[in-house]
Design a protein around this motif. Structure first.
Motif, short mmCIF file in Angstrom:
data_model
loop_
_atom_site.label_atom_id
_atom_site.label_comp_id
_atom_site.label_asym_id
_atom_site.label_seq_id
_atom_site.Cartn_x
_atom_site.Cartn_y
_atom_site.Cartn_z
N LEU A 23 4.36 -20.57 90.26
CA LEU A 23 4.67 -19.63 91.34
C LEU A 23 3.36 -19.08 91.88
O LEU A 23 2.45 -18.77 91.11
CB LEU A 23 5.51 -18.46 90.82
CG LEU A 23 6.99 -18.73 90.62
CD1 LEU A 23 7.65 -17.54 89.95
CD2 LEU A 23 7.68 -19.03 91.94
N GLU A 28 1.47 -16.47 95.12
CA GLU A 28 1.68 -15.39 96.07
C GLU A 28 1.27 -15.86 97.46
O GLU A 28 0.19 -16.41 97.66
CB GLU A 28 0.85 -14.16 95.68
CG GLU A 28 1.08 -12.98 96.59
CD GLU A 28 0.29 -11.75 96.21
OE1 GLU A 28 0.18 -10.84 97.05
OE2 GLU A 28 -0.25 -11.70 95.08
N ALA A 42 6.74 -14.72 97.12
CA ALA A 42 6.41 -15.76 96.14
C ALA A 42 6.96 -17.10 96.58
O ALA A 42 7.93 -17.17 97.34
CB ALA A 42 6.96 -15.39 94.77
#
Length: 138
Positions: free
Chosen positions: A93, A95, A101
């Protein structure tokens, strides 16, 4: 895609982006381009043997890496996207620039020290790097 099918967001920054050799496979499999966007400025970006790029989280001293955000099903991710990913990368994951996300492929820690890995963070993305280096996109 059926409306009742669970979808996910996947950020791509290399050959799966528009014009890359893997892009049409994504589109033909049902992935939908949501946006041309970039990551939060927390990543370094690497070329691996000039074959594919790799994103790596660093926090401070990072760059905003350009790419594309796709919506796809878990089945498409499992059956189409992941099987073709190089062993130097793993699912994670990240940003995004807007604070949200997304799933993405990232460089494995041990891959950073392999021969042929170079930092291209300041090159403006994978397409820009290949163009500057005189290398083909496909």
């Amino acid at each position: 895609m059926k409306e009742d099918v669970v979808k996910l967001r996947m950020f791509v920054d290399g050959q799966a982006t528009t014009g890359g050799s893997m892009n049409q496979i994504l589109l033909d499999s049902g992935a939908v381009l949501v946006a041309k966007t970039q990551t939060a400025p927390k990543y370094r970006f690497y070329s691996v043997r000039d074959e594919f790029p790799g994103l790596y989280y660093v926090g401070d001293g990072g760059f905003a890496v350009p790419g594309e955000l796709y919506e796809m099903t878990y089945e498409l991710l499992r059956d189409v996207q992941l099987p073709d990913e190089p062993s130097e990368l793993e699912l994670c994951l990240i940003e995004m620039a807007d604070g949200s996300a997304s799933l993405c492929m990232r460089m494995r820690d041990e891959a950073l020290s392999l021969p042929g890995v170079k930092d291209i963070s300041d090159q403006g993305g994978w397409h820009a790097y290949l163009e500057k280096a005189g290398l083909p996109l496909t």
